[in-house]
Design a protein around this motif. Structure first.
Motif, short mmCIF file in Angstrom:
data_model
loop_
_atom_site.label_atom_id
_atom_site.label_comp_id
_atom_site.label_asym_id
_atom_site.label_seq_id
_atom_site.Cartn_x
_atom_site.Cartn_y
_atom_site.Cartn_z
N VAL A 47 0.83 -1.20 0.00
CA VAL A 47 0.00 0.00 0.00
C VAL A 47 0.87 1.26 0.00
CG1 VAL A 47 -1.65 1.34 1.34
CG2 VAL A 47 -1.97 -1.12 1.10
N TRP A 48 1.94 1.25 0.80
CA TRP A 48 2.85 2.39 0.83
C TRP A 48 3.45 2.66 -0.55
CZ3 TRP A 48 4.64 6.63 2.98
CH2 TRP A 48 5.92 7.06 2.67
N VAL A 49 3.88 1.60 -1.21
CA VAL A 49 4.47 1.74 -2.55
C VAL A 49 3.44 2.33 -3.51
CG1 VAL A 49 5.24 0.41 -4.55
CG2 VAL A 49 6.22 -0.05 -2.30
N GLY A 50 2.19 1.84 -3.45
CA GLY A 50 1.15 2.35 -4.32
C GLY A 50 0.83 3.81 -4.06
N ILE A 51 0.86 4.22 -2.79
CA ILE A 51 0.57 5.62 -2.44
C ILE A 51 1.66 6.55 -2.97
CG2 ILE A 51 0.43 7.25 -0.51
CD1 ILE A 51 -0.98 5.07 1.08
N VAL A 52 2.92 6.18 -2.75
CA VAL A 52 4.02 7.03 -3.22
C VAL A 52 3.98 7.18 -4.74
CG1 VAL A 52 6.53 7.23 -3.40
CG2 VAL A 52 5.50 6.46 -1.26
N ALA A 53 3.83 6.06 -5.44
CA ALA A 53 3.77 6.12 -6.91
C ALA A 53 2.54 6.90 -7.37
CB ALA A 53 3.75 4.71 -7.49
N GLY A 54 1.42 6.74 -6.67
CA GLY A 54 0.19 7.44 -7.05
C GLY A 54 0.32 8.94 -6.91
N VAL A 55 0.95 9.40 -5.83
CA VAL A 55 1.15 10.84 -5.63
C VAL A 55 2.06 11.41 -6.72
CG1 VAL A 55 2.16 12.57 -4.10
CG2 VAL A 55 0.73 10.76 -3.15
N LEU A 56 3.16 10.72 -7.00
CA LEU A 56 4.09 11.19 -8.03
C LEU A 56 3.42 11.21 -9.40
CD1 LEU A 56 7.39 9.31 -7.03
CD2 LEU A 56 6.86 11.72 -6.69
N ALA A 57 2.68 10.14 -9.72
CA ALA A 57 2.04 10.03 -11.04
C ALA A 57 0.90 11.03 -11.20
CB ALA A 57 1.52 8.61 -11.25
N GLY A 58 0.21 11.34 -10.11
CA GLY A 58 -0.95 12.22 -10.21
C GLY A 58 -0.62 13.70 -10.24
N LEU A 59 0.53 14.07 -9.67
CA LEU A 59 0.82 15.49 -9.50
C LEU A 59 2.03 15.99 -10.27
CD1 LEU A 59 0.19 15.87 -5.66
CD2 LEU A 59 -1.38 16.35 -7.54
N LEU A 60 2.95 15.10 -10.65
CA LEU A 60 4.20 15.58 -11.23
C LEU A 60 4.33 15.19 -12.70
CD1 LEU A 60 6.76 14.79 -8.38
CD2 LEU A 60 5.62 16.96 -8.88
N ASN A 61 4.96 16.07 -13.46
CA ASN A 61 5.36 15.76 -14.81
C ASN A 61 6.63 14.91 -14.70
OD1 ASN A 61 6.16 15.60 -17.45
ND2 ASN A 61 6.23 17.80 -17.80
#
Length: 558
Positions: free
Chosen positions: A375-389
């Motif tokens: 879950v931690w891995v999914g959250i970190v990747a999700g934040v990066l993918a959703g907000l950053l170019n």
């Protein structure tokens, strides 16, 4: 008192940093039971598909066209050079995977055993940043491909806002993408349900994309015009070599097999076969696709975003182009799935050792998956993918991969002569320290040679660096005693691992300046985290893993 406290604190830090592990022979290791460990469900076929699933994705559907625009048909040679380099690295990984069949950890575990605790934590930090950024980047590419397929429906074409899937830039590095985190959440749920379920999804998707790639090769071969292969290297061999440094990362994925050690049914036999088998299949597919695509369309006209699909559209094969888009979705899905899987297992291993909070070490009693880590891995990747170019961050990618591979190859050499003294050692230096100095010098020579090549320096200076590396390799060969490990044995030790280190660091020197800065900054941050938390919580002896700790030799540098 303050001076004494500082001295005591420093002494405690280096004492902790120098701790290392010793693996118990596989025959003596005891599998975990109950809810404490993972379940051995992966056979050889699943392991090979795991490696292919992790490798074939953006590399085959995107990178081929990007590199071919500069290297021309010589992109084929670029893939062969990069593949050969990865084969050398894979042989080292295969030996260590066979030697450490009982537990997860991969490069981190190997480093912890061969060297020390601090270096293992540094390798983990560098690899993990690569994995996090890479997962976010792949998720955004996957979201874009999914939207492209949805727009094949006439009612949706042109009516889907960019912020949903393609990404809409807000300010600088900020770019909103809603679909990418959703896709990451779905794959995270699949992985949390269990390795059996995730393995089925990976197997189905991997078989699908391999079949599509084979169809592309067969259909495209009938449209090849051999005149497009002349000249084969239009911009010289330098562009081919530079291309090899780029496509090298298209093969990254075989280490995912090593990280599945605790879930493999017969790890000592199947892990080496899975690593080498998946890599060889990827090499063959990459080379065949490169020959077909550069034969179908002159390299100057290859698209950079979707070269395969555009090549078939230019030949009037629109149905194949649509099929390629489906293959790209399948390819990126499996690459992302396996990437998330590997990250959670690395967190699981380091959590068990106490270098990170114990929540990362928890395994679900029914699902037998590292739920919290996943879950931690999914959250970190999700934040990066959703907000950053994420393309802005791409310049700092691959540092961890090259660093990890170099350390793994050094681990093979170190473990072969660890605690072995010879009469060749000079009086004021132990045999082991002499060997470590040789390994470090080889890596420095590889980086210096690569930097000199990059900045167009005289070939003579590069030759001097290469000669020094050869002399150090000779010292490793003739001034050390090597033992043959149980299970799979990497051939040509120490020459082959030394060559691996030299090539990896040569490629490291080709990366962007930002990557070098990232390496230094992240290393400093990792040391601080270790000093504040890791050194005090590491488990000197852990009863739930089939390894035991031992103190590094007193004369070994930390």
């Amino acid at each position: 008192m303050r001076g004494g406290d500082a001295t005591s604190s420093s002494s405690s830090f280096w004492e902790s940093a120098r701790r290392s592990k010793e693996v118990v022979p596989a025959s003596e290791s005891v599998a975990r039971g109950g809810g404490e460990g993972l379940i051995r469900r992966l056979g050889l076929f699943e392991l090979i598909l795991l490696g292919i699933g992790a490798s074939i994705g953006a590399g085959i559907f995107v990178v081929t066209g990007t590199v071919a625009r500069d290297a021309g048909p010589g992109v084929t040679i670029s893939f062969i050079i990069a593949g050969a380099s990865c084969v050398l690295n894979a042989l080292c990984y295969a030996e260590l995977a066979s030697r450490f069949p009982a537990v997860v950890g991969g490069a981190y575990l190997y480093t912890y055993t061969a060297f020390n605790e601090l270096m293992a934590f540094l390798v983990f930090a560098q690899l993990m940043l690569d994995y996090h950024i890479g997962a976010a980047s792949i998720a955004r590419s996957l979201a874009s491909y999914v939207i492209t397929l949805l727009e094949l429906i006439p009612a949706l074409k042109g009516n889907i806002p960019d912020w949903i899937g393609h990404g809409e830039e807000v300010y600088g590095a900020l770019s909103i993408n809603v679909l990418a985190p959703i896709l990451l959440a779905i794959l995270t749920v699949v992985l949390c349900r269990g390795v059996g379920e995730s393995s089925i999804v990976n197997s189905v998707m991997t078989v699908t994309k391999v079949l599509i790639v084979l169809l592309v090769i067969i259909a495209g071969s009938f449209k090849v015009d051999v005149s497009n292969w002349t000249p084969f290297t239009p911009n010289g061999f330098g562009s081919v070599l530079t291309g090899a440094t780029v496509v090298f990362f298209a093969y990254v994925g075989f280490d995912a097999v090593a990280n599945s050690a605790e879930e493999s049914k017969r790890p000592q036999r199947d892990l080496p076969l899975g690593i080498m088998g998946s890599l060889f299949i990827c090499v063959v597919l990459y080379v065949a696709v490169c020959l077909v695509i550069t034969g179908m369309v002159p390299y100057q006209y290859l698209g950079e975003d979707a070269p395969l699909a555009e090549a078939f559209r230019s030949k009037g094969l629109k149905s194949v182009a649509v099929l390629i888009s489906f293959g790209a979705v399948a390819g990126l899905t499996t690459t992302l799935l396996v990437g998330l899987y590997v990250q959670s297992r690395l967190y699981l291993g380091i959590g068990r050792d106490g270098l990170l909070p114990p929540i990362f070490a928890k395994v679900h009693p029914k699902r037998h998956t590292p739920l919290h880590s996943q879950v931690w891995v999914g959250i970190v990747a999700g934040v990066l993918a959703g907000l950053l170019n994420v393309s802005v961050l791409s310049h700092i990618l691959s540092v961890g991969t090259l660093t990890g591979y170099s350390v793994v190859t050094a681990c093979v050499v170190s473990l072969r002569w660890e605690d072995k003294a010879t009469s060749h050692s000079i009086r004021w230096m132990s045999n082991r320290i002499e060997g470590l100095i040789c390994l470090f010098t080889i890596s420095c020579c590889g980086f210096i040679s690569g930097a000199l090549y990059r900045f167009g320096a005289s070939y003579f200076t590069s030759i001097v660096a290469a000669v020094i590396a050869i002399l150090c390799t000779a010292a490793l060969q003739f001034r050390q005693i090597y033992t043959k490990p149980p299970g799979f044995s990497c051939p040509g030790v120490p020459i082959l691992p030394a060559l691996c280190i030299f090539i990896n660091m040569f490629l490291f020197a080709q990366l962007h300046y930002e990557a070098w800065v990232r390496f230094v900054v992240l290393s400093i941050v990792a040391v601080i985290i270790y000093a504040v938390y890791g050194q005090y919580h590491a488990n000197p002896v852990s009863s739930d893993v089939s390894i035991i700790y031992h103190q590094a030799p007193a004369d070994e540098a930390p």
